[in-house]
Design a protein around this motif. Structure first.
Motif, PDB file in Angstrom:
ATOM      1  N   THR A 104      22.720  87.240 -75.497  1.00 16.21           N
ATOM      2  CA  THR A 104      22.016  88.881 -74.796  1.00 16.21           C
ATOM      3  C   THR A 104      20.605  88.813 -75.788  1.00 16.21           C
ATOM      4  O   THR A 104      18.666  88.669 -75.212  1.00 16.21           O
ATOM      5  CB  THR A 104      22.113  90.217 -74.749  1.00 16.21           C
ATOM      6  N   ALA A 105      20.555  88.909 -77.300  1.00  7.67           N
ATOM      7  CA  ALA A 105      19.141  89.056 -78.508  1.00  7.67           C
ATOM      8  C   ALA A 105      18.651  87.704 -78.231  1.00  7.67           C
ATOM      9  O   ALA A 105      18.024  87.392 -78.388  1.00  7.67           O
ATOM     10  CB  ALA A 105      20.459  89.502 -79.720  1.00  7.67           C
ATOM     11  N   LEU A 106      20.057  86.414 -78.415  1.00  3.79           N
ATOM     12  CA  LEU A 106      19.094  85.598 -79.048  1.00  3.79           C
ATOM     13  C   LEU A 106      18.855  84.200 -77.659  1.00  3.79           C
ATOM     14  O   LEU A 106      17.947  83.118 -78.163  1.00  3.79           O
ATOM     15  CB  LEU A 106      19.943  84.576 -80.198  1.00  3.79           C
ATOM     16  N   GLU A 107      19.499  84.709 -76.538  1.00  2.13           N
ATOM     17  CA  GLU A 107      19.740  83.202 -75.537  1.00  2.13           C
ATOM     18  C   GLU A 107      20.274  82.117 -76.378  1.00  2.13           C
ATOM     19  O   GLU A 107      18.855  81.076 -75.869  1.00  2.13           O
ATOM     20  CB  GLU A 107      18.006  83.623 -74.976  1.00  2.13           C
ATOM     21  N   PRO A 108      20.719  81.669 -76.861  1.00  8.58           N
ATOM     22  CA  PRO A 108      21.390  80.973 -77.167  1.00  8.58           C
ATOM     23  C   PRO A 108      21.545  78.944 -76.222  1.00  8.58           C
ATOM     24  O   PRO A 108      22.899  79.957 -75.129  1.00  8.58           O
ATOM     25  CB  PRO A 108      22.962  81.080 -78.116  1.00  8.58           C
ATOM     26  N   HIS A 124      37.138  88.330 -89.470  1.00  9.50           N
ATOM     27  CA  HIS A 124      36.644  87.598 -90.381  1.00  9.50           C
ATOM     28  C   HIS A 124      36.098  86.001 -88.561  1.00  9.50           C
ATOM     29  O   HIS A 124      37.208  86.178 -88.720  1.00  9.50           O
ATOM     30  CB  HIS A 124      37.648  86.359 -91.518  1.00  9.50           C
ATOM     31  N   PHE A 125      35.240  86.520 -88.263  1.00  4.93           N
ATOM     32  CA  PHE A 125      34.890  85.174 -87.188  1.00  4.93           C
ATOM     33  C   PHE A 125      33.631  84.286 -87.766  1.00  4.93           C
ATOM     34  O   PHE A 125      32.710  84.520 -89.357  1.00  4.93           O
ATOM     35  CB  PHE A 125      33.902  85.829 -86.647  1.00  4.93           C
ATOM     36  N   SER A 126      33.073  83.025 -87.210  1.00  9.05           N
ATOM     37  CA  SER A 126      32.491  82.401 -87.327  1.00  9.05           C
ATOM     38  C   SER A 126      31.589  81.705 -85.730  1.00  9.05           C
ATOM     39  O   SER A 126      32.046  82.249 -85.064  1.00  9.05           O
ATOM     40  CB  SER A 126      33.149  81.028 -87.912  1.00  9.05           C
ATOM     41  N   VAL A 127      30.573  81.959 -86.112  1.00  4.11           N
ATOM     42  CA  VAL A 127      30.273  81.775 -84.695  1.00  4.11           C
ATOM     43  C   VAL A 127      28.564  80.333 -85.863  1.00  4.11           C
ATOM     44  O   VAL A 127      28.470  80.200 -86.444  1.00  4.11           O
ATOM     45  CB  VAL A 127      28.865  82.917 -84.687  1.00  4.11           C
ATOM     46  N   VAL A 128      28.286  79.620 -84.413  1.00  2.79           N
ATOM     47  CA  VAL A 128      27.652  79.214 -84.470  1.00  2.79           C
ATOM     48  C   VAL A 128      26.687  79.117 -83.078  1.00  2.79           C
ATOM     49  O   VAL A 128      26.697  79.171 -82.326  1.00  2.79           O
ATOM     50  CB  VAL A 128      28.120  77.891 -83.786  1.00  2.79           C
ATOM     51  N   VAL A 129      25.316  79.417 -83.375  1.00  3.18           N
ATOM     52  CA  VAL A 129      23.717  79.991 -82.958  1.00  3.18           C
ATOM     53  C   VAL A 129      22.962  78.999 -82.786  1.00  3.18           C
ATOM     54  O   VAL A 129      22.633  78.227 -83.690  1.00  3.18           O
ATOM     55  CB  VAL A 129      23.749  81.047 -82.968  1.00  3.18           C
ATOM     56  N   VAL A 130      22.717  78.654 -81.522  1.00  2.00           N
ATOM     57  CA  VAL A 130      20.915  77.312 -81.238  1.00  2.00           C
ATOM     58  C   VAL A 130      20.435  78.114 -80.632  1.00  2.00           C
ATOM     59  O   VAL A 130      20.996  78.782 -78.946  1.00  2.00           O
ATOM     60  CB  VAL A 130      22.473  76.031 -80.232  1.00  2.00           C
ATOM     61  N   SER A 131      19.541  78.126 -80.885  1.00  2.65           N
ATOM     62  CA  SER A 131      18.687  79.043 -79.975  1.00  2.65           C
ATOM     63  C   SER A 131      17.477  78.410 -80.221  1.00  2.65           C
ATOM     64  O   SER A 131      16.139  78.565 -81.484  1.00  2.65           O
ATOM     65  CB  SER A 131      19.131  80.391 -80.489  1.00  2.65           C
ATOM     66  N   LYS A 132      16.425  78.777 -79.647  1.00  2.00           N
ATOM     67  CA  LYS A 132      14.749  78.116 -79.541  1.00  2.00           C
ATOM     68  C   LYS A 132      14.307  79.417 -80.309  1.00  2.00           C
ATOM     69  O   LYS A 132      13.040  78.947 -80.598  1.00  2.00           O
ATOM     70  CB  LYS A 132      14.290  78.162 -78.214  1.00  2.00           C
ATOM     71  N   ARG A 133      14.543  80.870 -80.314  1.00  4.37           N
ATOM     72  CA  ARG A 133      14.078  81.450 -81.311  1.00  4.37           C
ATOM     73  C   ARG A 133      13.774  81.075 -82.620  1.00  4.37           C
ATOM     74  O   ARG A 133      13.413  82.510 -83.234  1.00  4.37           O
ATOM     75  CB  ARG A 133      14.974  83.273 -80.915  1.00  4.37           C
ATOM     76  N   PHE A 134      15.017  80.640 -82.848  1.00  6.36           N
ATOM     77  CA  PHE A 134      14.751  80.169 -84.658  1.00  6.36           C
ATOM     78  C   PHE A 134      13.940  79.155 -84.805  1.00  6.36           C
ATOM     79  O   PHE A 134      14.052  79.343 -86.263  1.00  6.36           O
ATOM     80  CB  PHE A 134      16.413  79.552 -84.619  1.00  6.36           C
ATOM     81  N   ALA A 135      12.784  78.873 -84.314  1.00 10.19           N
ATOM     82  CA  ALA A 135      12.431  78.048 -84.591  1.00 10.19           C
ATOM     83  C   ALA A 135      10.728  78.808 -85.572  1.00 10.19           C
ATOM     84  O   ALA A 135      10.548  79.979 -85.192  1.00 10.19           O
ATOM     85  CB  ALA A 135      11.126  77.833 -83.475  1.00 10.19           C
ATOM     86  N   GLY A 136      10.757  78.078 -86.198  1.00 10.62           N
ATOM     87  CA  GLY A 136      10.127  78.197 -87.348  1.00 10.62           C
ATOM     88  C   GLY A 136      10.113  79.505 -88.390  1.00 10.62           C
ATOM     89  O   GLY A 136      10.372  79.904 -89.343  1.00 10.62           O
TER      90      GLY A 136
END
Length: 105
Positions: free
Chosen positions: A16-20, A41-53
């Motif tokens: 919802t927050a990052l639309e990955p 204990h978790f690991s996440v891989v998040v690929v999102s256009k929101r991370f640009a810049g």
């Protein structure tokens, strides 16, 4: 993957927050001596256009903000890989996590 209630909450909130374009949520509690079903204990891989810049710290802050309730409660540790779609396309490698240092042992 992971399918417990904490894992589901993490998946839903990050989606919802990052639309990955790519989202991976792994429950790694077993690697840390947690009892079955602990979901601590978790690991996440998040690929999102929101991370640009955004710098890595800013990306992590977005993830932490989305998971504020989980981080205040059941979630003890969170390993994060946060990439833009371009970064993921050029390098879809997820670095191995270090072994558990046994903080509760």
């Amino acid at each position: 993957g992971a399918s417990g209630p904490v894992a589901s909450a993490i998946r839903t909130k990050l989606a919802t927050a990052l639309e990955p374009s790519h989202l991976q949520v792994l429950d790694e509690s077993w690697r840390h001596g947690a009892p079955p079903g602990a979901e601590s204990h978790f690991s996440v891989v998040v690929v999102s256009k929101r991370f640009a810049g955004l710098a890595p710290l800013q990306r992590h802050r977005l993830i932490h903000a989305a998971l504020q309730a989980e981080l205040a409660g059941p979630l003890h540790a969170l390993a994060i890989v946060a990439k833009t779609p371009e970064q993921w396309e050029s390098d879809p490698h997820v670095p191995p996590r270090p072994p558990c240092l046994g903080g509760s042992k």
